[in-house]
Design an enzyme around this catalytic site. Structure first.
Site, PDB file in Angstrom:
ATOM      1  N   ARG A  61     -15.560  -0.782  18.187  1.00  0.00           N
ATOM      2  CA  ARG A  61     -16.380  -1.851  18.733  1.00  0.00           C
ATOM      3  C   ARG A  61     -17.174  -1.296  19.911  1.00  0.00           C
ATOM      4  O   ARG A  61     -16.745  -0.354  20.577  1.00  0.00           O
ATOM      5  CB  ARG A  61     -15.508  -3.014  19.216  1.00  0.00           C
ATOM      6  CG  ARG A  61     -14.591  -3.610  18.151  1.00  0.00           C
ATOM      7  CD  ARG A  61     -13.678  -4.655  18.772  1.00  0.00           C
ATOM      8  NE  ARG A  61     -12.784  -5.259  17.788  1.00  0.00           N
ATOM      9  CZ  ARG A  61     -11.553  -4.818  17.523  1.00  0.00           C
ATOM     10  NH1 ARG A  61     -11.069  -3.761  18.174  1.00  0.00           N
ATOM     11  NH2 ARG A  61     -10.802  -5.424  16.618  1.00  0.00           N
ATOM     12  N   LYS A 114      -8.814  -4.961  21.639  1.00  0.00           N
ATOM     13  CA  LYS A 114      -8.601  -6.313  22.158  1.00  0.00           C
ATOM     14  C   LYS A 114      -7.165  -6.464  22.656  1.00  0.00           C
ATOM     15  O   LYS A 114      -6.227  -5.947  22.067  1.00  0.00           O
ATOM     16  CB  LYS A 114      -8.883  -7.344  21.066  1.00  0.00           C
ATOM     17  CG  LYS A 114     -10.347  -7.398  20.642  1.00  0.00           C
ATOM     18  CD  LYS A 114     -10.573  -8.469  19.606  1.00  0.00           C
ATOM     19  CE  LYS A 114     -12.047  -8.572  19.224  1.00  0.00           C
ATOM     20  NZ  LYS A 114     -12.274  -9.614  18.190  1.00  0.00           N
ATOM     21  N   HIS A 145     -22.399  -3.279  15.932  1.00  0.00           N
ATOM     22  CA  HIS A 145     -21.403  -3.819  15.002  1.00  0.00           C
ATOM     23  C   HIS A 145     -21.749  -3.483  13.562  1.00  0.00           C
ATOM     24  O   HIS A 145     -20.863  -3.385  12.707  1.00  0.00           O
ATOM     25  CB  HIS A 145     -21.265  -5.333  15.183  1.00  0.00           C
ATOM     26  CG  HIS A 145     -19.864  -5.819  15.012  1.00  0.00           C
ATOM     27  ND1 HIS A 145     -18.840  -5.462  15.872  1.00  0.00           N
ATOM     28  CD2 HIS A 145     -19.292  -6.600  14.072  1.00  0.00           C
ATOM     29  CE1 HIS A 145     -17.711  -6.020  15.476  1.00  0.00           C
ATOM     30  NE2 HIS A 145     -17.947  -6.711  14.384  1.00  0.00           N
ATOM     31  N   ARG A 148     -20.121  -0.353  12.748  1.00  0.00           N
ATOM     32  CA  ARG A 148     -18.697  -0.608  12.470  1.00  0.00           C
ATOM     33  C   ARG A 148     -18.522  -1.123  11.040  1.00  0.00           C
ATOM     34  O   ARG A 148     -17.632  -0.678  10.312  1.00  0.00           O
ATOM     35  CB  ARG A 148     -18.160  -1.618  13.486  1.00  0.00           C
ATOM     36  CG  ARG A 148     -16.689  -2.008  13.333  1.00  0.00           C
ATOM     37  CD  ARG A 148     -16.294  -2.816  14.564  1.00  0.00           C
ATOM     38  NE  ARG A 148     -15.073  -3.581  14.379  1.00  0.00           N
ATOM     39  CZ  ARG A 148     -13.843  -3.109  14.579  1.00  0.00           C
ATOM     40  NH1 ARG A 148     -13.679  -1.844  14.934  1.00  0.00           N
ATOM     41  NH2 ARG A 148     -12.790  -3.874  14.411  1.00  0.00           N
ATOM     42  N   HIS A 204      -7.633  -4.100  13.355  1.00  0.00           N
ATOM     43  CA  HIS A 204      -7.477  -5.508  12.980  1.00  0.00           C
ATOM     44  C   HIS A 204      -6.005  -5.890  12.982  1.00  0.00           C
ATOM     45  O   HIS A 204      -5.175  -5.183  12.401  1.00  0.00           O
ATOM     46  CB  HIS A 204      -8.045  -5.762  11.578  1.00  0.00           C
ATOM     47  CG  HIS A 204      -9.539  -5.771  11.527  1.00  0.00           C
ATOM     48  ND1 HIS A 204     -10.254  -5.595  10.362  1.00  0.00           N
ATOM     49  CD2 HIS A 204     -10.469  -5.950  12.498  1.00  0.00           C
ATOM     50  CE1 HIS A 204     -11.539  -5.672  10.613  1.00  0.00           C
ATOM     51  NE2 HIS A 204     -11.697  -5.872  11.902  1.00  0.00           N
ATOM     52  N   TYR A 237     -14.504  -6.576   3.646  1.00  0.00           N
ATOM     53  CA  TYR A 237     -15.226  -5.368   3.251  1.00  0.00           C
ATOM     54  C   TYR A 237     -14.959  -4.987   1.797  1.00  0.00           C
ATOM     55  O   TYR A 237     -15.752  -4.255   1.199  1.00  0.00           O
ATOM     56  CB  TYR A 237     -14.840  -4.200   4.159  1.00  0.00           C
ATOM     57  CG  TYR A 237     -15.204  -4.426   5.599  1.00  0.00           C
ATOM     58  CD1 TYR A 237     -16.526  -4.408   6.014  1.00  0.00           C
ATOM     59  CD2 TYR A 237     -14.228  -4.684   6.547  1.00  0.00           C
ATOM     60  CE1 TYR A 237     -16.874  -4.628   7.338  1.00  0.00           C
ATOM     61  CE2 TYR A 237     -14.560  -4.900   7.872  1.00  0.00           C
ATOM     62  CZ  TYR A 237     -15.883  -4.877   8.259  1.00  0.00           C
ATOM     63  OH  TYR A 237     -16.210  -5.098   9.558  1.00  0.00           O
TER      64      TYR A 237
END
Length: 298
Positions: A150, A174, A244, A247, A270, A279
């Site tokens: 990210r 995150k 992004h 990514r 994730h 995806y």
């Protein structure tokens, strides 16, 4: 003493910041959504948490829809309110969760847009390999495509996060979750060229940031977005480009190349594999196209 609803929202946001270690941008989004919910509640004479019920939450979503809020945004707002009400149940302010009876808005799955491999190669070669800025930008774009990071993770990179000997980089994701991601040889070579120039930069000693801004600090998210779109335009990529999208392209190209979804999930950082599964739809298109080209009865 009874704590008003806005007071409990402040307590909840502090909980997310301290206990859950959510990123500042995520906290801002929660705060914005919950402020909108509080305004709706106060307009219906609900100022204390104890008066929250499913009817209020339902009317909030209906009102938001009338104001033009789409299903995806409405689902995000409901998620923010649901997080608050679950917190209030855990704190024994509410006996039951009023959101339990509220149906989540149906959201169609939006497929991410990606760049083709040819466009990616053009983009990676766009910065010059002579100036400090060009070497920095080339190394940064190589790292972004090699790792699928990210943009906020790229901004946070420090010199010590790169292990040149093992060919790995530490991403700070995150909630301050960290993960090791491999760097391919092109990215490592680009980093080597850049780091040699960085060492001679007059402001290099004052910061540990990997990618330096002209003032010597780390680059901002906005600066990375701007330079990437500029390079894309310079090489004739007419599709909208963003950090992004790199990514998205990273993940899609891995799956098209045969990587399994759990590996891609780990590389992207994730928490839930369902986030990564979007995806597979793009990779499935690639497989179908290959089938049509190769099978005699396709």
């Amino acid at each position: 003493m009874t704590v008003d609803l806005s007071g409990w929202v402040d307590v909840y946001l502090d909980h997310l910041r301290v206990e859950r270690a959510l990123a500042p941008l995520t906290l801002d989004a929660y705060g914005h959504d919950l402020a909108r919910f509080i305004a709706h509640a106060e307009a219906h004479d609900v100022t204390t948490a104890e008066k929250l019920d499913a009817t209020l939450v339902g009317t909030y979503l209906v009102a938001a829809g009338k104001e033009g809020l789409g299903a995806r945004s409405a689902a995000r707002h409901l998620s923010a309110v649901r997080g608050l009400t679950r917190f209030l149940v855990r704190e024994r302010v509410l006996d039951a969760d009023p959101c339990a009876l509220v149906e989540r808005p149906k959201v169609g799955r939006r497929l991410p847009r990606v760049l083709g491999v040819d466009d990616i190669l053009l983009l990676l070669e766009a910065p010059d390999a002579v100036s400090f800025r060009g070497l920095r930008d080339r190394a940064m774009l190589q790292v972004m495509y090699a790792t699928g990071m990210r943009v906020t993770e790229v901004v946070r990179l420090k010199l010590g996060d790169v292990d040149r000997r093992k060919g790995l980089v530490m991403a700070h994701g995150k909630g301050d979750k960290r993960r090791l991601v491999p760097l391919g040889e092109p990215a490592l070579a680009a980093l080597d060229s850049y780091l040699a120039e960085r060492a001679a930069h007059p402001r290099a000693a004052s910061t540990s940031a990997l990618f330096l801004s002209p003032r010597g600090g780390p680059l901002t998210r906005q600066a990375i977005w701007k330079l990437l779109t500029g390079y894309a335009r310079a090489v004739g990529i007419d599709k909208p480009s963003s950090p992004h999208k790199l990514r998205h392209s990273f993940a899609t190209h891995l799956l098209e190349g045969g990587a399994d979804i759990r590996t891609v999930q780990t590389l992207l950082g994730h928490a839930d594999v369902s986030t990564t599964e979007v995806y597979t739809h793009l990779a499935d298109d690639h497989v179908r196209a290959a089938y049509r080209r190769a099978h005699p009865r396709a």
